[in-house]
Design an enzyme around this catalytic site. Sequence first.
Site, short mmCIF file in Angstrom:
data_model
loop_
_atom_site.label_atom_id
_atom_site.label_comp_id
_atom_site.label_asym_id
_atom_site.label_seq_id
_atom_site.Cartn_x
_atom_site.Cartn_y
_atom_site.Cartn_z
N HIS A 141 0.69 -1.38 -0.08
CA HIS A 141 0.09 -0.20 -0.02
C HIS A 141 0.73 1.17 -0.09
O HIS A 141 2.11 1.17 -0.08
CB HIS A 141 -1.01 -0.12 1.19
N GLU A 155 7.39 3.16 11.34
CA GLU A 155 6.95 3.60 12.78
C GLU A 155 5.75 3.03 13.36
O GLU A 155 5.70 2.91 14.34
CB GLU A 155 7.27 5.10 13.15
N LYS A 156 5.10 2.69 12.05
CA LYS A 156 3.69 2.05 12.63
C LYS A 156 4.10 0.79 13.40
O LYS A 156 3.10 0.59 14.60
CB LYS A 156 2.78 1.66 11.48
N HIS A 208 4.08 1.28 2.23
CA HIS A 208 5.37 0.78 1.44
C HIS A 208 5.90 1.49 0.58
O HIS A 208 7.26 1.49 0.32
CB HIS A 208 4.94 -0.68 1.12
N LEU A 261 -2.18 3.25 7.48
CA LEU A 261 -2.13 2.10 6.51
C LEU A 261 -1.72 0.81 6.90
O LEU A 261 -0.64 0.89 7.66
CB LEU A 261 -1.53 2.80 5.13
#
Length: 281
Positions: free
Chosen positions: A34, A148-149, A37, A184
């Site tokens: 998505h 960082e997600k 990336h 995302l």
Amino acid sequence: MDFIPSPPTITEWSAKARIGGRTVGFVPTMGALHEGHLDLVHRAKALCDHVVCSIFVNPLQFNNAEDLRHYPRQMEQDRALLAEAGCDALFAPEKEAIFAQFTPTTYDLGGLDGFWEGPSRPGHFQGVVNVVERLFHFVRPDHAFFGEKDRQQLTIIRHVGRDQLWPERIVPCPTVRAADGLALSSRNARLSLEERKQATVLHRALLHAATSAFRNSVEETSKAALETLSTVPEVRLDHFGIADVDTLEPLTAWGKRTEAVALVAAFVGPVRLIDNITLRR
Ligand code: PAF
């Protein structure tokens, strides 16, 4: 873009790419790509001369067979997206090739898996670190880009990298969000339209924590976020908490810090989502 399914070929590709002191940037993924990336690919392109992306759904990091089975796979679409983003090589190895002659190592994670995602997903971070080491071993990048997600993953990879003297430079990259704030994630594809809407409460709760942080106590800040989460009862909380930015240890007081992080994990329908936000004084 070169499509490279086998480990020796990617190592040769990378060696050639580095001739004359040029650099290789690496974006490891599990596919179902998505914008998040693709943002990593763009950042890699800005910093490095060549960019390699890998797609490998790593069985070692799934502690739930159903989750592994349902993990979205869309190689042809991913390949087109990467080519369009200007990625130079896609490394998409088979499981047998990645794990040939390989015995998993138990890494010292410095206790960083003792909270948040760790207890809910036993063995997950060992699985991640093992495959990242394996991918680095074959790709030999100069820089590797991580979102960082997955804050705890990023913290653990940096820790092991320092501990094991990995030569790769780990580059943290900000979370990419949809217009309504949802972080995302490849897992979002499994949400129904209704669940997709419900999931936006995660980001709203984190924003409330960010507004309250350092003005109110840690406890009051957590309470504000939990109240927001409870406004959507379909969202089943796994954990919410506030932690030290470096050690990720749960906080009970701000102390002299100027930064902290709020982390959340919750089930929306059948999908477990995670998100986090940096809190600033
Ligand atoms: O973040 C991911 O997609 C995965 O955990 C990673 C780093 C590619 C390892 O399989």
